[in-house]
Design a protein around this motif. Structure first.
Motif, mmCIF file in Angstrom:
data_model
loop_
_atom_site.group_PDB
_atom_site.id
_atom_site.type_symbol
_atom_site.label_atom_id
_atom_site.label_comp_id
_atom_site.label_asym_id
_atom_site.label_seq_id
_atom_site.Cartn_x
_atom_site.Cartn_y
_atom_site.Cartn_z
ATOM 1 N N LEU A 1 14.413 59.855 34.071
ATOM 2 C CA LEU A 1 13.089 59.792 34.724
ATOM 3 C C LEU A 1 13.213 59.179 36.111
ATOM 4 O O LEU A 1 13.229 57.962 36.283
ATOM 5 C CB LEU A 1 12.107 59.000 33.845
ATOM 6 C CG LEU A 1 11.910 59.587 32.450
ATOM 7 C CD1 LEU A 1 10.868 58.795 31.661
ATOM 8 C CD2 LEU A 1 11.517 61.067 32.519
ATOM 9 N N LEU B 1 7.485 64.289 39.182
ATOM 10 C CA LEU B 1 7.148 63.000 38.571
ATOM 11 C C LEU B 1 6.750 62.001 39.657
ATOM 12 O O LEU B 1 7.490 61.805 40.629
ATOM 13 C CB LEU B 1 8.348 62.480 37.767
ATOM 14 C CG LEU B 1 8.103 61.227 36.935
ATOM 15 C CD1 LEU B 1 6.993 61.439 35.893
ATOM 16 C CD2 LEU B 1 9.392 60.800 36.218
ATOM 17 N N PHE C 1 6.039 56.458 33.189
ATOM 18 C CA PHE C 1 6.722 56.137 34.443
ATOM 19 C C PHE C 1 5.792 55.144 35.126
ATOM 20 O O PHE C 1 4.677 55.497 35.504
ATOM 21 C CB PHE C 1 6.891 57.424 35.269
ATOM 22 C CG PHE C 1 7.892 57.354 36.378
ATOM 23 C CD1 PHE C 1 9.176 56.848 36.168
ATOM 24 C CD2 PHE C 1 7.563 57.814 37.648
ATOM 25 C CE1 PHE C 1 10.111 56.816 37.202
ATOM 26 C CE2 PHE C 1 8.482 57.783 38.685
ATOM 27 C CZ PHE C 1 9.760 57.284 38.456
ATOM 28 N N GLU D 1 8.495 52.314 28.699
ATOM 29 C CA GLU D 1 8.055 52.469 30.095
ATOM 30 C C GLU D 1 9.266 52.319 31.007
ATOM 31 O O GLU D 1 10.066 51.396 30.848
ATOM 32 C CB GLU D 1 7.018 51.387 30.425
ATOM 33 C CG GLU D 1 6.502 51.515 31.841
ATOM 34 C CD GLU D 1 5.300 50.582 32.082
ATOM 35 O OE1 GLU D 1 4.347 50.600 31.291
ATOM 36 O OE2 GLU D 1 5.376 49.845 33.091
ATOM 37 N N ALA E 1 8.958 52.768 38.050
ATOM 38 C CA ALA E 1 8.999 53.848 39.053
ATOM 39 C C ALA E 1 9.811 53.377 40.267
ATOM 40 O O ALA E 1 9.869 52.214 40.555
ATOM 41 C CB ALA E 1 7.601 54.217 39.479
#
Ligand code: GLY
Ligand code: MN
Length: 369
Positions: A168, A217, A244, A366, A369
């Protein structure tokens, strides 16, 4: 696969003279053909199987599949392979193998109309009966070899689910993440994906069967990743939902609620329990939360040669669970325009409850980011 053929016939009353399973062209292949003819490799378009009440099996196929078919026959004394070159060859084979009179079972659920006309036209004096319920019931309870393959497919899905957080990264698109997931499943031993991979970022997570696209994303997006592996023709099906960062307190609570709903459903799984009780166990948890009414599908389905293998659990499913069934447990909460959370695992119904076959971490995850 004498035992599997006989298992289907036990569900057929009155007993037909034979059961005929016919493959058309991909994707119109009857997975029941592969239930009685256990051949892990090959496409087998246009192939047909004639199964007899004594458990013997006669398969007609083309030269394209000769090598894998003969390999399979080596391990099965009740199996005979016949190679055909043309539609007329298959017609002659049917005429030779089937009796001139009597009843023949067909899997109406998977047979194309074109193949029905071709098979029934070969021996017009026969009566053709629908054997699809018997086929579905036989396939519902897995034997040891099937369980081992589903277990391995589940292991592959779990390994890849555990790798998703490391993938991610800002800007990765849904399609890029979906292709990473599929590549990693094959690298881990899958022969392919068991259905079209679902990766839905942000609001797309509220569409349970979303098809991944070019959405990148961004910080503050949650996502639903739903995918599965085929291993030697048997499917797994696993869903994990991720965040994210930064945290969205509401969606975190949604995740916790879905976890509790899934646990309630796991606890309800027991041989003899009607499928609706498993569904209602999950639904009660969600309906007692602020997201009442946002669980919009059945709690699960059987898996096997197909990812949706013929048995589904919704609020009106009376058919009971049986020892040896492999099913998914997949509650979700969907908030249109905002996102969704689904958690899905594969379980084997046992005498005392269930064994969870997919082991990837189930709690809230989680990624910053
Ligand atoms: N995994 C997709 C579905 O079960 O519908
Ligand atoms: Mn599913």
């Amino acid at each position: 696969m004498k035992e599997r053929v006989q298992r289907i016939f036990r569900h057929l009353s009155p007993t037909p003279e034979a059961l005929v399973l016919v493959n058309s062209i991909e994707p119109h292949l009857d997975q029941s053909f592969f239930y009685v003819f256990d051949c892990p490799s090959g496409l087998f378009e246009g192939s047909a199987a004639i199964a007899l009440p004594d458990g013997s099996l006669h398969v007609s196929t083309s030269q394209l599949e000769e090598e894998s078919a003969l390999q399979a026959a080596k391990h099965d004394p009740h199996l005979d392979i016949h190679l055909v070159k043309t539609a007329d060859d298959r017609k002659k084979w049917l005429q030779k193998m089937l009796p001139a009179k009597g009843h023949i079972g067909l899997n109406f659920h998977e047979l194309t109309h074109e193949d029905f006309l071709s098979v029934s036209g070969a021996v017009p004096a026969l009566a053709w009966v629908d054997a699809s319920v018997a086929v579905r019931k036989a396939r519902r309870v897995k034997d040891a070899a099937e369980v081992e393959r589903i277990r391995e497919a589940g292991r592959i899905g779990s390994v890849v689910a555990g790798e998703i957080p490391s993938l991610l990264k800002l800007g990765i698109t849904e399609s890029e993440l979906a292709s990473e997931i599929e590549y990693r499943m094959m690298r881990t031993g899958a022969s392919g994906r068991s259905f079209q991979t679902i990766v839905g970022f942000g609001a797309h997570g509220a569409e349970p069967h979303y098809s991944p696209g070019a959405t990148p994303l961004e910080p503050g997006m949650s996502m639903v990743c739903d995918f599965g592996a085929f291993f030697r023709r048997y499917a797994s099906d696993i869903t994990r939902s991720f965040r994210f960062g930064p945290t969205d307190p509401e969606l975190k609570k949604v995740h916790e609620t879905v976890e509790r709903a899934q646990q309630a459903a796991f606890d309800a799984v027991k041989a003899g329990t009607p499928g609706k009780e498993v569904h209602l166990a999950a639904q009660r948890v969600i309906d007692a939360s602020p997201w009442k009414g946002r669980f919009t599908h059945g709690v699960g389905h059987s898996i096997g040669l197909a990812v949706h293998d013929g048995y589904g659990m919704g609020d009106s499913t009376e058919d009971p669970l049986e020892v040896g069934m492999a099913i998914t447990i997949e509650p979700g909460i969907y908030l249109p325009g905002r996102g969704g959370v689904r958690i899905e695992d594969d379980v084997l119904v046992t005498a005392s409850g269930c064994e969870i076959l997919t082991t990837a971490k189930r709690g809230y995850i989680e990624v910053p980011a």
